[in-house]
Design a protein around this motif. Structure first.
Motif, mmCIF file in Angstrom:
data_model
loop_
_atom_site.group_PDB
_atom_site.id
_atom_site.type_symbol
_atom_site.label_atom_id
_atom_site.label_comp_id
_atom_site.label_asym_id
_atom_site.label_seq_id
_atom_site.Cartn_x
_atom_site.Cartn_y
_atom_site.Cartn_z
ATOM 1 N N ALA A 19 0.684 -1.215 -0.122
ATOM 2 C CA ALA A 19 0.101 0.452 0.260
ATOM 3 C C ALA A 19 0.547 0.933 -0.108
ATOM 4 C CB ALA A 19 -0.675 -0.052 1.308
ATOM 5 N N GLY A 20 2.324 1.200 -0.707
ATOM 6 C CA GLY A 20 3.115 2.096 -0.331
ATOM 7 C C GLY A 20 3.470 2.992 1.177
ATOM 8 N N LEU A 21 3.846 2.001 2.576
ATOM 9 C CA LEU A 21 3.955 2.537 3.951
ATOM 10 C C LEU A 21 5.568 2.821 2.673
ATOM 11 C CD1 LEU A 21 4.124 2.238 5.997
ATOM 12 C CD2 LEU A 21 5.081 0.147 6.533
ATOM 13 N N GLY A 22 5.473 4.139 4.117
ATOM 14 C CA GLY A 22 6.586 5.369 4.431
ATOM 15 C C GLY A 22 7.783 5.398 5.064
ATOM 16 N N PRO A 23 9.194 5.561 4.954
ATOM 17 C CA PRO A 23 10.016 5.827 5.460
ATOM 18 C C PRO A 23 9.762 5.868 7.150
ATOM 19 C CG PRO A 23 10.198 7.411 4.236
ATOM 20 C CD PRO A 23 8.808 6.482 3.817
ATOM 21 N N GLU A 24 10.596 5.171 7.915
ATOM 22 C CA GLU A 24 10.514 5.672 9.441
ATOM 23 C C GLU A 24 10.685 6.975 9.702
ATOM 24 O OE1 GLU A 24 9.321 6.327 12.188
ATOM 25 O OE2 GLU A 24 9.310 4.418 13.039
ATOM 26 N N THR A 25 10.163 8.141 10.122
ATOM 27 C CA THR A 25 10.978 8.966 10.004
ATOM 28 C C THR A 25 11.328 10.010 11.739
ATOM 29 O OG1 THR A 25 8.418 11.005 10.248
ATOM 30 C CG2 THR A 25 9.699 10.471 8.431
ATOM 31 N N GLU A 26 11.120 9.228 12.744
ATOM 32 C CA GLU A 26 11.324 9.523 14.061
ATOM 33 C C GLU A 26 12.517 8.476 14.239
ATOM 34 O OE1 GLU A 26 9.463 11.484 16.130
ATOM 35 O OE2 GLU A 26 8.680 12.165 14.810
ATOM 36 N N THR A 27 13.003 9.110 15.579
ATOM 37 C CA THR A 27 14.131 7.285 16.019
ATOM 38 C C THR A 27 14.040 7.989 17.491
ATOM 39 O OG1 THR A 27 15.267 9.770 16.303
ATOM 40 C CG2 THR A 27 15.839 8.804 14.074
ATOM 41 N N SER A 28 13.007 8.711 17.692
ATOM 42 C CA SER A 28 13.106 8.510 19.942
ATOM 43 C C SER A 28 12.500 7.086 19.687
ATOM 44 C CB SER A 28 11.443 9.420 20.042
ATOM 45 O OG SER A 28 10.324 9.325 19.431
ATOM 46 N N THR A 29 12.786 6.228 21.191
ATOM 47 C CA THR A 29 12.691 5.746 21.675
ATOM 48 C C THR A 29 10.669 4.914 21.409
ATOM 49 O OG1 THR A 29 12.850 3.726 23.550
ATOM 50 C CG2 THR A 29 12.385 5.861 24.118
ATOM 51 N N VAL A 30 10.808 3.591 21.445
ATOM 52 C CA VAL A 30 9.948 2.683 21.267
ATOM 53 C C VAL A 30 9.599 1.808 23.029
ATOM 54 C CG1 VAL A 30 9.655 2.838 18.938
ATOM 55 C CG2 VAL A 30 10.791 1.055 19.673
ATOM 56 N N LEU A 31 10.700 1.855 23.645
ATOM 57 C CA LEU A 31 10.869 0.970 24.675
ATOM 58 C C LEU A 31 9.731 1.433 25.141
ATOM 59 C CD1 LEU A 31 14.549 0.093 24.976
ATOM 60 C CD2 LEU A 31 12.903 -1.379 24.037
ATOM 61 N N ASP A 32 9.236 2.684 25.693
ATOM 62 C CA ASP A 32 8.048 2.852 25.969
ATOM 63 C C ASP A 32 6.249 2.789 26.206
ATOM 64 O OD1 ASP A 32 8.658 4.569 24.325
ATOM 65 O OD2 ASP A 32 8.735 6.327 26.450
ATOM 66 N N ARG A 33 6.445 1.892 24.896
ATOM 67 C CA ARG A 33 5.259 2.357 24.095
ATOM 68 C C ARG A 33 3.832 1.572 24.659
ATOM 69 N NH1 ARG A 33 5.206 4.619 18.647
ATOM 70 N NH2 ARG A 33 6.872 6.522 18.357
ATOM 71 N N LEU A 34 4.231 0.585 25.676
ATOM 72 C CA LEU A 34 2.944 0.298 26.226
ATOM 73 C C LEU A 34 3.157 0.820 27.699
ATOM 74 C CD1 LEU A 34 4.156 -3.578 24.655
ATOM 75 C CD2 LEU A 34 1.936 -2.132 24.201
ATOM 76 N N PRO A 35 2.921 1.467 28.081
ATOM 77 C CA PRO A 35 2.741 2.115 29.550
ATOM 78 C C PRO A 35 1.429 1.316 30.377
ATOM 79 C CG PRO A 35 1.424 3.618 27.949
ATOM 80 C CD PRO A 35 2.594 2.617 27.207
ATOM 81 N N GLY A 36 2.095 0.612 31.295
ATOM 82 C CA GLY A 36 0.685 0.296 32.200
ATOM 83 C C GLY A 36 0.672 -1.249 31.781
ATOM 84 N N TYR A 37 1.519 -1.863 30.751
ATOM 85 C CA TYR A 37 1.141 -3.227 30.762
ATOM 86 C C TYR A 37 2.492 -3.566 31.616
ATOM 87 C CZ TYR A 37 1.515 -7.061 27.969
ATOM 88 O OH TYR A 37 0.961 -9.004 27.903
ATOM 89 N N ASP A 38 2.450 -5.027 31.653
ATOM 90 C CA ASP A 38 3.239 -5.103 32.624
ATOM 91 C C ASP A 38 3.232 -6.531 33.264
ATOM 92 O OD1 ASP A 38 5.845 -5.918 33.860
ATOM 93 O OD2 ASP A 38 6.441 -4.070 35.307
ATOM 94 N N PRO A 39 3.131 -7.381 32.601
ATOM 95 C CA PRO A 39 2.748 -8.725 32.627
ATOM 96 C C PRO A 39 3.830 -9.572 33.806
ATOM 97 C CG PRO A 39 4.502 -8.803 30.092
ATOM 98 C CD PRO A 39 3.558 -7.259 30.795
ATOM 99 N N ALA A 40 4.587 -8.888 34.133
ATOM 100 C CA ALA A 40 5.477 -9.361 34.654
ATOM 101 C C ALA A 40 5.032 -8.923 36.281
ATOM 102 C CB ALA A 40 7.192 -9.327 35.168
ATOM 103 N N SER A 41 4.174 -8.149 36.753
ATOM 104 C CA SER A 41 4.131 -7.560 37.987
ATOM 105 C C SER A 41 1.874 -8.243 37.966
ATOM 106 C CB SER A 41 3.556 -6.235 38.198
ATOM 107 O OG SER A 41 3.659 -5.666 37.092
ATOM 108 N N SER A 42 1.852 -8.097 36.800
ATOM 109 C CA SER A 42 0.501 -8.426 36.496
ATOM 110 C C SER A 42 -0.142 -10.007 37.045
ATOM 111 C CB SER A 42 -0.106 -8.285 35.441
ATOM 112 O OG SER A 42 0.083 -8.976 34.602
ATOM 113 N N PRO A 43 -1.454 -10.416 37.987
ATOM 114 C CA PRO A 43 -1.711 -11.841 38.022
ATOM 115 C C PRO A 43 -1.572 -12.559 36.632
ATOM 116 C CG PRO A 43 -3.085 -9.800 38.300
ATOM 117 C CD PRO A 43 -2.737 -9.142 38.131
#
Length: 184
Positions: A70-94
C-alpha cells in the motif's frame, strides 16, 4: 539498522538470553516435569512461547507485506519505542489463563520447543529486517488483550511476554529443586 529497530532487536536478544539461561538452570531430566498438577512444565512454557511468537510473527509479516504494497513510507522518527506499552507489565500482573489456541500441546518437549523458539525468533527478526527503515507505527494488528496496536508495540508485547515466562521458568526450577531437596 534504524535506531528503533535496533533497540527492539537488542531487547529481544537480551530477553532470549535470559530465558535460555533460566532453562539451562533446570536439569534436563526435569524439563518436562510439572512442579505440581496446576502448573506447566518448562517444556510447556516454552511450547506456549513458541505458539505466541510464531503466530505473532506470521501476523506481523502479513501486515507488513500489505502495508508495503500500500506504499508504506520511511520511518521519520528516531525516539525510543521501548516505552510504548505504558501500564502493561505482565511480570507484575496476576497470571492470565492462556487462550486455548496458545495452550501447550500434549506431550510438548523442551527439545522441540527450543527448536520452535529459534524458528519463531528467526521469523520475527526477518519481519524486523524487512521493515527496517519503514514507518512501522503504521503497521497495525488487533491483539486479543491490548487491542489495535502497531508493530513496535507487538514486538514489545512479545519481549515482555517472554520476560514474564522467563520468571515463570525460574519459579518452576525453584519448585522442582525444593521438591528434590525434600525427597533427599
Amino acid at each position: 539498522m534504524h535506531p528503533r529497530v535496533a533497540e527492539l532487536v537488542d531487547l529481544l536478544t537480551r530477553g532470549r538470553a535470559a530465558l535460555l539461561a533460566a532453562v539451562a538452570s533446570v536439569p534436563a531430566e526435569q524439563l518436562e516435569q510439572r512442579p505440581n498438577s496446576d502448573s506447566w512444565s518448562v517444556a510447556e512454557v516454552l511450547d506456549h512461547l513458541v505458539m505466541v511468537e510464531a503466530g505473532s510473527a506470521r501476523l506481523l509479516a502479513k501486515r507488513l507485506m500489505r502495508a508495503r504494497e500500500a506504499g508504506l513510507g520511511p520511518e521519520t522518527e528516531t525516539s525510543t519505542v521501548l516505552d510504548r506499552l505504558p501500564g502493561y507489565d505482565p511480570a507484575s500482573s496476576p497470571p492470565r489463563v492462556a487462550p486455548e489456541t496458545v495452550r501447550p500441546r500434549e506431550g510438548a518437549t523442551a527439545e522441540s520447543a527450543l527448536a520452535g523458539l529459534q524458528d519463531a525468533r528467526e521469523t520475527l527478526m526477518g519481519v524486523l529486517r524487512d521493515g527496517d527503515g519503514l514507518a512501522l507505527e503504521q503497521v497495525t494488528a488487533v491483539h486479543p488483550v491490548l487491542g489495535d496496536i502497531d508493530l513496535y508495540r507487538w514486538v514489545l508485547f512479545i519481549a515482555k511476554h517472554e520476560d514474564r515466562h522467563e520468571r515463570q521458568v525460574r519459579a518452576i526450577a525453584a519448585a522442582l529443586a525444593s521438591h528434590a531437596a525434600r525427597e533427599d
